[in-house]
Design a protein around this motif. Structure first.
Motif, PDB file in Angstrom:
ATOM      1  N   SER A  95       0.875  -1.178   0.000  1.00 19.88           N
ATOM      2  CA  SER A  95       0.000   0.000   0.000  1.00 19.88           C
ATOM      3  C   SER A  95       0.910   1.225   0.000  1.00 19.88           C
ATOM      4  CB  SER A  95      -0.918  -0.009   1.218  1.00 19.88           C
ATOM      5  OG  SER A  95      -0.161   0.019   2.399  1.00 19.88           O
ATOM      6  N   LEU A  96       0.818   2.012  -1.061  1.00 16.98           N
ATOM      7  CA  LEU A  96       1.704   3.156  -1.249  1.00 16.98           C
ATOM      8  C   LEU A  96       1.373   4.272  -0.260  1.00 16.98           C
ATOM      9  CD1 LEU A  96       3.961   4.404  -2.970  1.00 16.98           C
ATOM     10  CD2 LEU A  96       2.193   5.238  -4.515  1.00 16.98           C
ATOM     11  N   SER A  97       2.377   4.778   0.405  1.00 21.48           N
ATOM     12  CA  SER A  97       2.229   5.863   1.372  1.00 21.48           C
ATOM     13  C   SER A  97       2.124   7.191   0.632  1.00 21.48           C
ATOM     14  CB  SER A  97       3.432   5.884   2.313  1.00 21.48           C
ATOM     15  OG  SER A  97       3.463   7.077   3.040  1.00 21.48           O
ATOM     16  N   MET A  98       0.977   7.832   0.725  1.00 30.77           N
ATOM     17  CA  MET A  98       0.787   9.117   0.047  1.00 30.77           C
ATOM     18  C   MET A  98       1.665  10.211   0.651  1.00 30.77           C
ATOM     19  SD  MET A  98      -0.905   8.396  -2.489  1.00 30.77           S
ATOM     20  CE  MET A  98      -1.009  10.030  -3.157  1.00 30.77           C
ATOM     21  N   SER A  99       1.937  10.132   1.945  1.00 30.24           N
ATOM     22  CA  SER A  99       2.815  11.130   2.554  1.00 30.24           C
ATOM     23  C   SER A  99       4.239  11.002   1.998  1.00 30.24           C
ATOM     24  CB  SER A  99       2.816  11.016   4.074  1.00 30.24           C
ATOM     25  OG  SER A  99       3.270   9.756   4.480  1.00 30.24           O
ATOM     26  N   ALA A 100       4.658   9.781   1.685  1.00 29.48           N
ATOM     27  CA  ALA A 100       5.983   9.581   1.083  1.00 29.48           C
ATOM     28  C   ALA A 100       6.021  10.125  -0.339  1.00 29.48           C
ATOM     29  CB  ALA A 100       6.352   8.106   1.098  1.00 29.48           C
ATOM     30  N   VAL A 101       4.930   9.948  -1.077  1.00 29.85           N
ATOM     31  CA  VAL A 101       4.863  10.482  -2.445  1.00 29.85           C
ATOM     32  C   VAL A 101       4.913  12.008  -2.408  1.00 29.85           C
ATOM     33  CG1 VAL A 101       3.434  10.673  -4.520  1.00 29.85           C
ATOM     34  CG2 VAL A 101       3.645   8.474  -3.353  1.00 29.85           C
ATOM     35  N   LYS A 102       4.153  12.614  -1.502  1.00 29.41           N
ATOM     36  CA  LYS A 102       4.163  14.081  -1.380  1.00 29.41           C
ATOM     37  C   LYS A 102       5.556  14.585  -0.999  1.00 29.41           C
ATOM     38  CE  LYS A 102      -0.705  14.548  -0.148  1.00 29.41           C
ATOM     39  NZ  LYS A 102      -1.668  14.822   0.927  1.00 29.41           N
ATOM     40  N   ALA A 103       6.190  13.929  -0.052  1.00 27.34           N
ATOM     41  CA  ALA A 103       7.535  14.337   0.366  1.00 27.34           C
ATOM     42  C   ALA A 103       8.536  14.153  -0.777  1.00 27.34           C
ATOM     43  CB  ALA A 103       7.975  13.532   1.591  1.00 27.34           C
ATOM     44  N   SER A 104       8.339  13.127  -1.599  1.00 25.90           N
ATOM     45  CA  SER A 104       9.220  12.901  -2.748  1.00 25.90           C
ATOM     46  C   SER A 104       9.062  13.993  -3.791  1.00 25.90           C
ATOM     47  CB  SER A 104       8.931  11.539  -3.386  1.00 25.90           C
ATOM     48  OG  SER A 104       9.177  10.510  -2.475  1.00 25.90           O
ATOM     49  N   VAL A 105       7.833  14.416  -4.034  1.00 24.85           N
ATOM     50  CA  VAL A 105       7.588  15.492  -5.003  1.00 24.85           C
ATOM     51  C   VAL A 105       8.194  16.801  -4.496  1.00 24.85           C
ATOM     52  CG1 VAL A 105       5.789  16.905  -6.074  1.00 24.85           C
ATOM     53  CG2 VAL A 105       5.542  14.424  -6.023  1.00 24.85           C
ATOM     54  N   ILE A 106       8.064  17.069  -3.215  1.00 19.25           N
ATOM     55  CA  ILE A 106       8.658  18.283  -2.635  1.00 19.25           C
ATOM     56  C   ILE A 106      10.184  18.228  -2.763  1.00 19.25           C
ATOM     57  CG2 ILE A 106       9.061  19.518  -0.458  1.00 19.25           C
ATOM     58  CD1 ILE A 106       6.138  18.731   0.282  1.00 19.25           C
ATOM     59  N   SER A 107      10.780  17.070  -2.473  1.00 21.05           N
ATOM     60  CA  SER A 107      12.231  16.905  -2.590  1.00 21.05           C
ATOM     61  C   SER A 107      12.682  17.055  -4.036  1.00 21.05           C
ATOM     62  CB  SER A 107      12.665  15.531  -2.065  1.00 21.05           C
ATOM     63  OG  SER A 107      12.331  15.404  -0.714  1.00 21.05           O
ATOM     64  N   ALA A 108      11.918  16.460  -4.968  1.00 22.00           N
ATOM     65  CA  ALA A 108      12.258  16.557  -6.387  1.00 22.00           C
ATOM     66  C   ALA A 108      12.189  17.996  -6.868  1.00 22.00           C
ATOM     67  CB  ALA A 108      11.317  15.675  -7.208  1.00 22.00           C
ATOM     68  N   THR A 109      11.219  18.749  -6.391  1.00 19.72           N
ATOM     69  CA  THR A 109      11.103  20.157  -6.758  1.00 19.72           C
ATOM     70  C   THR A 109      12.298  20.944  -6.223  1.00 19.72           C
ATOM     71  OG1 THR A 109       8.691  19.971  -6.700  1.00 19.72           O
ATOM     72  CG2 THR A 109       9.606  22.188  -6.622  1.00 19.72           C
ATOM     73  N   ALA A 110      12.699  20.659  -4.999  1.00 14.13           N
ATOM     74  CA  ALA A 110      13.850  21.348  -4.412  1.00 14.13           C
ATOM     75  C   ALA A 110      15.137  21.018  -5.158  1.00 14.13           C
ATOM     76  CB  ALA A 110      13.992  20.970  -2.939  1.00 14.13           C
ATOM     77  N   LEU A 111      15.195  19.841  -5.787  1.00 15.35           N
ATOM     78  CA  LEU A 111      16.383  19.422  -6.547  1.00 15.35           C
ATOM     79  C   LEU A 111      16.281  19.768  -8.024  1.00 15.35           C
ATOM     80  CD1 LEU A 111      16.946  15.992  -4.812  1.00 15.35           C
ATOM     81  CD2 LEU A 111      18.337  18.050  -4.568  1.00 15.35           C
ATOM     82  N   ASN A 112      15.315  20.628  -8.381  1.00 12.63           N
ATOM     83  CA  ASN A 112      15.132  21.083  -9.760  1.00 12.63           C
ATOM     84  C   ASN A 112      14.882  19.939 -10.736  1.00 12.63           C
ATOM     85  OD1 ASN A 112      15.750  23.951  -9.226  1.00 12.63           O
ATOM     86  ND2 ASN A 112      17.757  23.118  -8.703  1.00 12.63           N
ATOM     87  N   CYS A 113      14.172  18.919 -10.302  1.00 12.63           N
ATOM     88  CA  CYS A 113      13.890  17.763 -11.152  1.00 12.63           C
ATOM     89  C   CYS A 113      12.707  18.026 -12.078  1.00 12.63           C
ATOM     90  CB  CYS A 113      13.544  16.535 -10.308  1.00 12.63           C
ATOM     91  SG  CYS A 113      14.908  15.894  -9.353  1.00 12.63           S
TER      92      CYS A 113
END
Length: 172
Positions: A95-113
């Protein structure tokens, strides 16, 4: 061979045959051309732990975000926060953790992905002693984000001293 220290490109000198008319030194200088031989590119793979309440594919709490059962995180022994999916019980599904997906998108944005509209998980099958499922879940072909970068600027002690001096002058 010439090396450009700023870009990491190694250039190879190509010389064509000297022209029949004119000074041989002048024609040699004008006929020499540079061709990129290779460029140094250094890739870094970073494994980061997101501060999220549950594991990525399980509802089990993470070690740093458990309920306040223990006083210190160091006191938590291994394999305490484990659910049936973590132990690979037959028939259990992730079961995919939505909080992990949100945190990943925030991290990816901070890394200019570049964040992709479509992202998929796949199984990579192999045997490893601590891998009870017999596979690892990967995003090798369809990642959530890619092509990120962190812009590092060179910093010297002279710049540091100048900046400190300016700060001291502004405080007076």
């Amino acid at each position: 061979m010439l090396i450009d220290r700023d870009t990491g490109i190694v250039w190879e000198t190509l010389s064509s045959s000297p022209s029949s008319s004119g000074d041989s030194q002048h024609s040699e200088a004008t006929n020499n051309r540079l061709r990129p031989l290779y460029q140094t590119i250094i890739g870094i793979e970073i494994h980061a732990q997101l501060s999220v309440p549950t594991k990525l594919f399980s509802t089990a709490p993470t070690r740093q975000n458990h309920s306040n059962t223990f006083e210190r995180n160091d006191a938590v022994s291994a394999n305490v926060f484990v659910h049936s999916y973590d132990m690979a019980y037959p028939g259990t599904l992730p079961s995919l953790s939505m909080s992990a997906v949100k945190a990943s998108v925030i991290s990816a944005t901070a890394l200019n992905c570049q964040i992709h509209e479509t992202s998929r998980f796949e199984r990579k099958h192999y045997f490893y002693p601590d891998l009870p499922n017999g596979y690892q879940i990967t995003q090798q072909r369809w990642p959530l984000a890619s092509n990120g970068f962190v812009d590092f600027r060179p910093w010297s002690n002279n710049q540091r001293q100048m900046k400190k001096g300016k700060q001291n002058t502004n405080l007076r």
